[in-house]
Design a protein around this motif. Structure first.
Motif, PDB file in Angstrom:
ATOM      1  N   GLY A  64       0.700  -0.980  -0.177  1.00  5.86           N
ATOM      2  CA  GLY A  64       0.008   0.111  -0.039  1.00  5.86           C
ATOM      3  C   GLY A  64       0.828   1.350   0.068  1.00  5.86           C
ATOM      4  O   GLY A  64       0.275   2.300  -0.035  1.00  5.86           O
ATOM      5  N   THR A  65       2.184   1.149   0.028  1.00  4.46           N
ATOM      6  CA  THR A  65       2.929   2.611  -0.033  1.00  4.46           C
ATOM      7  C   THR A  65       2.996   2.960  -1.483  1.00  4.46           C
ATOM      8  O   THR A  65       3.530   4.303  -1.543  1.00  4.46           O
ATOM      9  N   GLY A  66       2.793   2.428  -2.433  1.00  2.00           N
ATOM     10  CA  GLY A  66       2.797   3.015  -3.689  1.00  2.00           C
ATOM     11  C   GLY A  66       4.080   3.072  -4.254  1.00  2.00           C
ATOM     12  O   GLY A  66       4.601   3.825  -5.416  1.00  2.00           O
ATOM     13  N   THR A  67       5.303   2.360  -3.538  1.00  2.37           N
ATOM     14  CA  THR A  67       6.483   2.646  -4.310  1.00  2.37           C
ATOM     15  C   THR A  67       7.365   1.391  -4.297  1.00  2.37           C
ATOM     16  O   THR A  67       7.052   0.446  -3.510  1.00  2.37           O
ATOM     17  N   SER A  68       8.306   1.197  -5.262  1.00  2.00           N
ATOM     18  CA  SER A  68       9.117  -0.044  -5.313  1.00  2.00           C
ATOM     19  C   SER A  68      10.494   0.518  -6.105  1.00  2.00           C
ATOM     20  O   SER A  68      10.668   1.852  -6.352  1.00  2.00           O
ATOM     21  N   ALA A  69      11.368  -0.380  -6.344  1.00  2.00           N
ATOM     22  CA  ALA A  69      12.477   0.039  -6.830  1.00  2.00           C
ATOM     23  C   ALA A  69      13.111  -1.417  -7.421  1.00  2.00           C
ATOM     24  O   ALA A  69      12.831  -2.427  -7.207  1.00  2.00           O
ATOM     25  N   ASP A  70      14.210  -1.030  -8.572  1.00  2.00           N
ATOM     26  CA  ASP A  70      14.928  -1.797  -9.124  1.00  2.00           C
ATOM     27  C   ASP A  70      16.385  -1.654  -8.780  1.00  2.00           C
ATOM     28  O   ASP A  70      16.667  -0.430  -8.435  1.00  2.00           O
ATOM     29  N   PHE A  71      17.137  -2.632  -8.731  1.00  2.00           N
ATOM     30  CA  PHE A  71      18.710  -2.290  -8.850  1.00  2.00           C
ATOM     31  C   PHE A  71      19.478  -3.198  -9.774  1.00  2.00           C
ATOM     32  O   PHE A  71      19.021  -4.278 -10.332  1.00  2.00           O
ATOM     33  N   SER A  72      20.606  -2.757  -9.920  1.00  2.00           N
ATOM     34  CA  SER A  72      21.572  -3.684 -10.843  1.00  2.00           C
ATOM     35  C   SER A  72      23.060  -3.648 -10.151  1.00  2.00           C
ATOM     36  O   SER A  72      23.209  -2.448  -9.452  1.00  2.00           O
ATOM     37  N   PHE A  73      23.892  -4.553 -10.132  1.00  2.00           N
ATOM     38  CA  PHE A  73      25.186  -4.371  -9.420  1.00  2.00           C
ATOM     39  C   PHE A  73      26.077  -5.135 -10.317  1.00  2.00           C
ATOM     40  O   PHE A  73      26.058  -6.280 -10.668  1.00  2.00           O
ATOM     41  N   ASP A  74      27.199  -4.500 -10.688  1.00  2.00           N
ATOM     42  CA  ASP A  74      28.182  -4.776 -11.643  1.00  2.00           C
ATOM     43  C   ASP A  74      29.351  -5.013 -10.677  1.00  2.00           C
ATOM     44  O   ASP A  74      30.046  -4.265 -10.024  1.00  2.00           O
ATOM     45  N   THR A  75      29.539  -6.446 -10.872  1.00  2.00           N
ATOM     46  CA  THR A  75      30.454  -7.163  -9.954  1.00  2.00           C
ATOM     47  C   THR A  75      32.112  -6.690 -10.423  1.00  2.00           C
ATOM     48  O   THR A  75      32.830  -6.817  -9.530  1.00  2.00           O
ATOM     49  N   LYS A  76      32.124  -6.176 -11.566  1.00  2.00           N
ATOM     50  CA  LYS A  76      33.276  -5.865 -12.243  1.00  2.00           C
ATOM     51  C   LYS A  76      33.783  -4.722 -11.728  1.00  2.00           C
ATOM     52  O   LYS A  76      34.979  -4.412 -11.560  1.00  2.00           O
ATOM     53  N   LEU A  77      32.814  -3.620 -11.895  1.00  2.00           N
ATOM     54  CA  LEU A  77      33.310  -2.264 -11.339  1.00  2.00           C
ATOM     55  C   LEU A  77      32.887  -2.015  -9.889  1.00  2.00           C
ATOM     56  O   LEU A  77      32.737  -0.865  -9.469  1.00  2.00           O
ATOM     57  N   ASN A  78      32.010  -3.008  -9.383  1.00  2.00           N
ATOM     58  CA  ASN A  78      31.557  -2.614  -7.877  1.00  2.00           C
ATOM     59  C   ASN A  78      30.431  -1.520  -8.027  1.00  2.00           C
ATOM     60  O   ASN A  78      30.543  -0.395  -6.815  1.00  2.00           O
ATOM     61  N   MET A  79      29.615  -1.414  -9.178  1.00  2.00           N
ATOM     62  CA  MET A  79      28.705  -0.054  -9.045  1.00  2.00           C
ATOM     63  C   MET A  79      27.215  -0.672  -8.821  1.00  2.00           C
ATOM     64  O   MET A  79      26.897  -1.754  -9.322  1.00  2.00           O
ATOM     65  N   LEU A  80      26.646   0.025  -7.897  1.00  2.00           N
ATOM     66  CA  LEU A  80      25.446  -0.397  -7.288  1.00  2.00           C
ATOM     67  C   LEU A  80      24.451   0.667  -8.010  1.00  2.00           C
ATOM     68  O   LEU A  80      24.636   2.035  -7.631  1.00  2.00           O
ATOM     69  N   ASP A  81      23.328   0.384  -8.741  1.00  2.00           N
ATOM     70  CA  ASP A  81      22.218   1.372  -9.386  1.00  2.00           C
ATOM     71  C   ASP A  81      21.187   1.267  -8.958  1.00  2.00           C
ATOM     72  O   ASP A  81      20.539  -0.007  -8.910  1.00  2.00           O
TER      73      ASP A  81
END
Length: 322
Positions: free
Chosen positions: A257-274
């Motif tokens: 019921g909060t009306g929000t969600s999220a997606d993520f990606s994590f590049d293990t080579k660059l250690n970048m979390l999106d």
């Protein structure tokens, strides 16, 4: 120098994870007026190591007199501190060294290398607003001397006319955070979006005898973690759903019921979390927020085992300049 800085940050991360993690509260208003100051020590930029094929630059900074925090990030040189050279600033953790005392739970920094601007954000418990958390942000323009060599180049802060290290500090000011009740979607859309990331967990199995500098991964669970949005107080639980060529993707679910969600990606080579969070405000309106983080985690190897468990203290992820 580059390898020393990165190694120091990773070793420090392991040390800090073994500490109690207790932080003293600080006033979020009162005599300080919601303004705080960090002394800036050394700042150094190193171009990519020609002996490596990753093409990553390293930016490192020290905060405090002791220093109290060491900040390190790496990104492909052409990005200049912006994810894929676009409009999303790359944030990274400033790791508490254990020297002295800290009143912060998280400290994060980002550097726009094109404009030579460093951004800083930190979170802390509020002694004058019991049960709440403060967020303060600030920035500083930096002046560098750069030296080029045949195999590499580096930049350090420009000294005084007498050749001494410049005396610099970053002033941060209290930013708006969620109250005890969840903000409305319309209110949240007008605030600076950021998250506190907690409970990071990733499990990796290496081939027997595999080297940390040349790891041969047998299995990797990818990261799971929780997010708390500091603008509206929403809570999200994130788990990976699959990976392709070392990039994990997953979804973050909010409360019903909060009306929000999220997606993520994590590049293990660059250690970048999106991180990308989405709000559905009503039938006709919505908004999104995107944050990028250079994620460093300490990995503990089980005794006589090729299993590694990677965890992290809480970190703060911003969505752009502050």
């Amino acid at each position: 120098m580059r390898d020393h800085l990165v190694s120091f940050a990773l070793v420090t991360a392991t040390t800090v994870l073994l500490q109690s993690g207790a932080y003293a509260a600080r006033p979020c208003a009162g005599s300080s007026g919601g303004s705080f100051k960090y002394r800036l020590g050394d700042v150094r930029y190193d171009s990519p190591d020609p002996s490596k094929a990753d093409g990553r630059s390293t930016i490192a900074a020290s905060l405090g007199q002791t220093p109290l925090h060491e900040c390190v990030a790496q990104w492909p040189e052409s990005w200049a501190g912006w994810y894929e050279g676009g409009s999303n600033l790359i944030w990274a953790d400033c790791i508490f060294t254990g020297a002295g005392l800290t009143q912060d739970e998280t400290v994060s920094f980002a550097v726009d290398w094109k404009s030579k601007t460093m951004y800083l954000a930190h979170t802390f418990a509020c002694s004058d607003r019991q049960g709440s958390e403060g967020l303060a942000t600030g920035s500083i323009k930096l002046d560098f001397n750069c030296t080029s060599a045949e195999d590499s180049s580096f930049c350090v802060l420009k000294g005084t006319t007498a050749g001494a290290r410049p005396t610099l500090s970053i002033t941060t000011k209290l930013a708006s955070t969620a109250s005890n009740t969840t903000s409305t979607c319309a209110e949240a859309s007008k605030q600076y979006q950021s998250w506190k990331l907690e409970n990071w967990l990733r499990k990796i199995e290496m081939e027997p005898g595999s080297s940390p500098t040349n790891p041969k991964v047998v299995s990797d669970t990818g990261p799971s973690f929780s997010l708390r949005n500091l603008a509206d107080g929403s809570q999200l639980s994130c788990t990976p759903s699959g990976q392709n060529n070392g990039i994990f993707v997953g979804a973050c679910q909010g409360s019903s019921g909060t009306g929000t969600s999220a997606d993520f990606s994590f590049d293990t080579k660059l250690n970048m979390l999106d991180i990308s969070q989405h709000w559905k405000c009503d039938d006709s309106s919505s908004f999104d927020a995107v944050g990028i983080f250079y994620m460093q985690a300490a990995c503990d190897r089980g005794r006589n085992s090729d299993q590694f468990t990677c965890t992290s203290l809480p970190v703060w992820i911003g969505t752009g300049v502050v």
